[in-house]
Write an enzyme that holds these catalytic residues in place. Structure first.
Site, mmCIF file in Angstrom:
data_model
loop_
_atom_site.group_PDB
_atom_site.id
_atom_site.type_symbol
_atom_site.label_atom_id
_atom_site.label_comp_id
_atom_site.label_asym_id
_atom_site.label_seq_id
_atom_site.Cartn_x
_atom_site.Cartn_y
_atom_site.Cartn_z
ATOM 1 N N ARG A 1 43.764 40.719 34.403
ATOM 2 C CA ARG A 1 42.845 40.949 35.520
ATOM 3 C C ARG A 1 43.473 41.882 36.559
ATOM 4 O O ARG A 1 42.780 42.693 37.192
ATOM 5 C CB ARG A 1 42.479 39.608 36.159
ATOM 6 C CG ARG A 1 41.398 39.673 37.236
ATOM 7 C CD ARG A 1 40.873 38.285 37.545
ATOM 8 N NE ARG A 1 39.828 38.326 38.549
ATOM 9 C CZ ARG A 1 39.961 37.865 39.793
ATOM 10 N NH1 ARG A 1 41.121 37.339 40.170
ATOM 11 N NH2 ARG A 1 38.964 37.928 40.647
ATOM 12 N N HIS B 1 41.613 45.150 38.162
ATOM 13 C CA HIS B 1 41.365 45.309 39.591
ATOM 14 C C HIS B 1 42.151 46.472 40.176
ATOM 15 O O HIS B 1 41.764 47.020 41.216
ATOM 16 C CB HIS B 1 41.697 44.010 40.324
ATOM 17 C CG HIS B 1 40.644 42.971 40.188
ATOM 18 N ND1 HIS B 1 40.159 42.236 41.256
ATOM 19 C CD2 HIS B 1 39.951 42.542 39.103
ATOM 20 C CE1 HIS B 1 39.214 41.401 40.829
ATOM 21 N NE2 HIS B 1 39.082 41.571 39.525
ATOM 22 N N ASN C 1 39.578 39.880 45.630
ATOM 23 C CA ASN C 1 40.978 39.573 45.326
ATOM 24 C C ASN C 1 41.546 38.390 46.093
ATOM 25 O O ASN C 1 42.424 37.684 45.588
ATOM 26 C CB ASN C 1 41.854 40.806 45.626
ATOM 27 C CG ASN C 1 41.486 42.002 44.771
ATOM 28 O OD1 ASN C 1 40.964 41.853 43.669
ATOM 29 N ND2 ASN C 1 41.754 43.197 45.281
ATOM 30 N N HIS D 1 37.143 37.900 29.535
ATOM 31 C CA HIS D 1 36.837 36.555 30.026
ATOM 32 C C HIS D 1 36.956 35.490 28.938
ATOM 33 O O HIS D 1 36.596 34.342 29.160
ATOM 34 C CB HIS D 1 35.438 36.524 30.643
ATOM 35 C CG HIS D 1 35.348 37.225 31.958
ATOM 36 N ND1 HIS D 1 34.166 37.398 32.650
ATOM 37 C CD2 HIS D 1 36.314 37.818 32.713
ATOM 38 C CE1 HIS D 1 34.403 38.052 33.764
ATOM 39 N NE2 HIS D 1 35.691 38.324 33.836
ATOM 40 N N THR D 2 37.471 35.862 27.792
ATOM 41 C CA THR D 2 37.793 34.856 26.777
ATOM 42 C C THR D 2 39.013 34.041 27.189
ATOM 43 O O THR D 2 39.287 32.996 26.611
ATOM 44 C CB THR D 2 38.046 35.518 25.411
ATOM 45 O OG1 THR D 2 38.239 34.514 24.429
ATOM 46 C CG2 THR D 2 39.269 36.414 25.433
#
Length: 333
Positions: free
Chosen positions: A65, A69, A97, A196-197
């Site tokens: 992530r 981001h 964040n 997102h797994t």
């Protein structure tokens, strides 16, 4: 100065045929960038990521992530790592964040060791890129060749972090537009959503779906009040309070990088609105078709994911004389 391009071209012609380069902006990235400068950089990163993920498997999702981001705000330049300082308003305090983005200490430890081994050589932006790759692999996902040579930014953008990072309640149209703004297409959107797994989300990111559903497609797909998935979520995330409590993004295999995230979507078990719209927005047939393909073909998902994350890793990078190699990832030199 006019002879420099010819000289540079001469150097390229001297490179061995196996030396692969990728144009990025006005500079070049290469998997062999540190071959002479710091030949063991990837091994140092891998060892530290292995230790961190062994101690806490959730670190893998945090590092992945972190790259996302970073790249979606000003490009893949480690601006996300900067703390508040004179002239710098940290992206860490931006809405997407604050109290949710993690993994900074892992990057700090890696940077500390690399500064001892190869002072002023390995950029924080490259560390993020390698660490994300290793984190995915350590959780059962694919691996890929990383292209290196990024420089670190001299500033951050709090405002851009609030504006450019997709919100968890994004519509499909918002997502497609956002990804397109970064040079990414629908295949990139759907395959990178598969991140997102692994990982977890705060209750505040999806409470609207539990207590104030707005999406007609969701209501039509299943009864919000009685669906077992929603009942289980309400037990963890009551309407009042517990906003920062965490829930797994993948209810089946939350610590393994696999394709069950897409299978969950088809069963109505996508956690975030931005997950669920991949299957409920029927007017975007290409998106839904990709979800079906990935749900039943993990190899295809892995192939598309690796292509897309390499592509994402080339967004807006600084190379050559642009930017710097920070000595401390939290502050400019």
């Amino acid at each position: 100065m006019e002879s420099f391009p010819l000289f540079f071209l001469f150097l390229l012609l001297l490179l061995p045929s196996t030396f692969v380069i990728v144009a990025s902006g006005d500079g070049l990235l290469s998997p062999y960038y540190y071959q002479e400068l710091c030949p063991f950089v990837e091994e140092v990163v891998r060892q530290h990521v292995e230790v961190a993920v062994y101690r806490d498997p959730n670190v893998a999702a945090q590092l992945l992530r972190l790259q996302f981001h970073d790249c979606f705000v000003m490009g893949c330049d480690a601006s996300v790592l900067l703390d508040d300082a004179p002239g710098v308003e940290s992206e860490k305090n931006a809405g997407p964040n604050k109290n949710s983005l993690r993994g900074f200490e892992v990057i700090d430890r890696i940077k500390y060791m690399l500064e001892i081994a190869c002072p002023h050589t390995v950029s924080c932006a490259d560390i993020i890129t390698i660490a994300a790759r290793d984190a995915v692999f350590l959780r059962g996902g694919p691996t890929w060749e990383v292209y290196l040579g990024r420089k670190d930014s001299l500033t951050a953008s709090f405002n851009e972090a609030n504006r450019r990072i997709p919100a968890p309640n994004s519509t499909l149209e918002n997502l497609i537009e956002n990804f397109a703004d970064h040079g990414l297409d629908i295949v990139d959107l759907v395959s990178l959503s598969g991140s997102h797994t692994i990982g977890r989300s705060r209750c505040t990111s999806f409470k609207n779906r539990l207590y104030n559903p707005q999406n007609f497609d969701e209501v039509e797909l299943y009864d919000e009040r009685h669906h077992p998935f929603f009942r289980s979520l309400r037990s963890v995330c009551p309407e009042d309070g517990h906003d920062n409590d965490l829930v797994n993004l993948d209810i089946k295999t939350p610590r393994r990088f696999d394709n069950l995230y897409y299978f969950n979507l088809l069963r109505g078990n996508g956690l975030l609105t931005s997950d669920n719209v991949l299957v409920t927005s029927y007017h975007e047939e290409e998106v839904a078709n990709l979800v079906w393909q990935y749900a039943f073909n993990q190899e295809l998902f892995f192939e598309h994911f690796t292509n897309s994350i390499v592509k994402m890793g080339n967004i807006g990078v600084l190379t050559g004389f642009d930017g710097e190699v920070r000595q401390n990832c939290r502050y400019v030199n």
